[in-house]
Scaffold this active site. Sequence first.
Site, PDB file in Angstrom:
ATOM      1  N   HIS A   1     -11.716  -9.269  10.742  1.00 23.55           N
ATOM      2  CA  HIS A   1     -11.506  -7.828  10.798  1.00 23.55           C
ATOM      3  C   HIS A   1     -12.407  -7.158   9.761  1.00 23.55           C
ATOM      4  CE1 HIS A   1      -8.956  -4.286  11.731  1.00 23.55           C
ATOM      5  NE2 HIS A   1      -9.227  -3.945  10.476  1.00 23.55           N
TER       6      HIS A   1
ATOM      7  N   GLU B   1      -4.432   5.093  -0.484  1.00 17.76           N
ATOM      8  CA  GLU B   1      -4.678   5.347   0.933  1.00 17.76           C
ATOM      9  C   GLU B   1      -3.690   6.386   1.460  1.00 17.76           C
ATOM     10  OE1 GLU B   1      -4.574   1.704   3.105  1.00 17.76           O
ATOM     11  OE2 GLU B   1      -6.379   0.906   2.162  1.00 17.76           O
TER      12      GLU B   1
ATOM     13  N   HIS C   1       0.463  -3.973   1.348  1.00 17.73           N
ATOM     14  CA  HIS C   1       0.859  -3.360   2.612  1.00 17.73           C
ATOM     15  C   HIS C   1       0.107  -3.982   3.768  1.00 17.73           C
ATOM     16  CE1 HIS C   1      -2.538  -0.929   1.106  1.00 17.73           C
ATOM     17  NE2 HIS C   1      -2.818  -0.677   2.369  1.00 17.73           N
TER      18      HIS C   1
END
Length: 491
Positions: free
Chosen positions: A329, A378, A410
């Site tokens: 990713h 974020e 997270h």
Amino acid sequence: MGETATLQVQLNMQALFHWTDARSNVVTRPEDPYKYLQGFGNEHQSEFIPGALPIGQNSPQLCPYGLYAEQITGTSFAASRSASMRNFLYRRRPACVRGKFTKIDNNPTLETSFLHPTEKVHAIPSQVSWSAFKIPDQDSGPVDFTRGIHTLGGSGQPNIREGLAYHIFAINSNMHNKAFVNMDGDFLIVAQEGHLDISTEFGHLYLQPSEICVIQQGLRFKLDIVNQYSLKGARGYIIETWGTKWELPELGPLGGYGLANARDFLFPCADIDTSSTGWWSIVSKQGGEYFQTNQDHSPFDVVAWHGNYIPYKYDLSKFVYHNTVSVDHTDPSINTVLTAKSRDMHAPLCDFLIFGPRWDVAENTFRPPYFHRNCSSEFLARIYGPENAGGRSEVFSPGGASYEAGFTPHGNADERTVGAMYAEMRAMRVGQNQLTFMLESCRSLLFTKWALQDSGVLVTDDIPESMWDSLPDRFGKNEEAMKFLKAMERA
């Protein structure tokens, strides 16, 4: 156009995989009535009446048509040529033709001081979420843009030209014979609900969901709701930056094109206001406080202009995504639309990123975002799309938001995440019919009382323990691993 048809236009645009699916031969959407200039970072010029722009000089002894020349500088006079931002406007009357500024009531939900935790601003150690922020109904009285800004959080302070603030706006009224000027910093405005007609000294910007615009420090503007496409009012987000400017990110090995291409940024054409009569009020925000002056003519009386310090807009559906075509990713920075630098060349004050429709083709890979702890804070907000569709929390609805403080662990935790570990590795479209933006900042933010209490939409049970039950200890059930551990204990 009726209500049903209006909603259908918006729905069709949201269903596009990319702008090119519309097969349009113009650069704007059908609802946008204006013409634009193109090109981020360019020197632009525009004249409403032919011959209004002086040729070969900036400030003639007498300007064409009896106009006045007025300069605006967005950077220091001695800034390097590559960094210099400035323009010349040719207007009916100079901006200095006005009354004196007087103090007026502040917007009580607007905050600009985030130097340290106080009773007014608070640190958040982990994660929080907000469901959709409320748009004021008509029964609550008129709320225009100057009163509809609500600060969520920020870092720094504008009078030292250092930092940023995140706001939302929720309005139900237009700015009747009123203009706004932010003396503190630049506004990046994200439309989320409703269409907006923004008048500036340079001309008009038309903004609708999945479009953004930037209005720089010191420029006057007026933000109105387009009632035909705004059934409930209007709502959106504002990223305010102090002491820095938004730039396109470097492309590096990507080469000359990709991400947000410079040619897709649109700038207004000169469009003098000849319809307004009566007195105007100019509301100025300085240090978070409101001041007002009055004048007997429209502030949007510019007949021609040239320069590079100009408001602009960008349609996020034109973004050119780049992701892995082999394994793993890609870091979210690959989705950066604009970046605002900090004093640390290795850590931006803020990156504006988006996540919309794109292809996912990675092989032998856990495709959703890996579990992570970032040095950056974020902030995410969904512009449109279904609720609870891959957000950070249980509640992640359009018009709401979520936040993770820097280094907070997270990731996504639901059945889709577990399923991704065993999913068939086939090419697939992801993010269809939805659009989310994320702000990554090197700053640790402080949040306002309005965000944490008075907004009424804070999700207090954002991360229930049961959320993580779908992530079992598989290692502890692996017979081979347990056998190895026992052998180690005996040794």
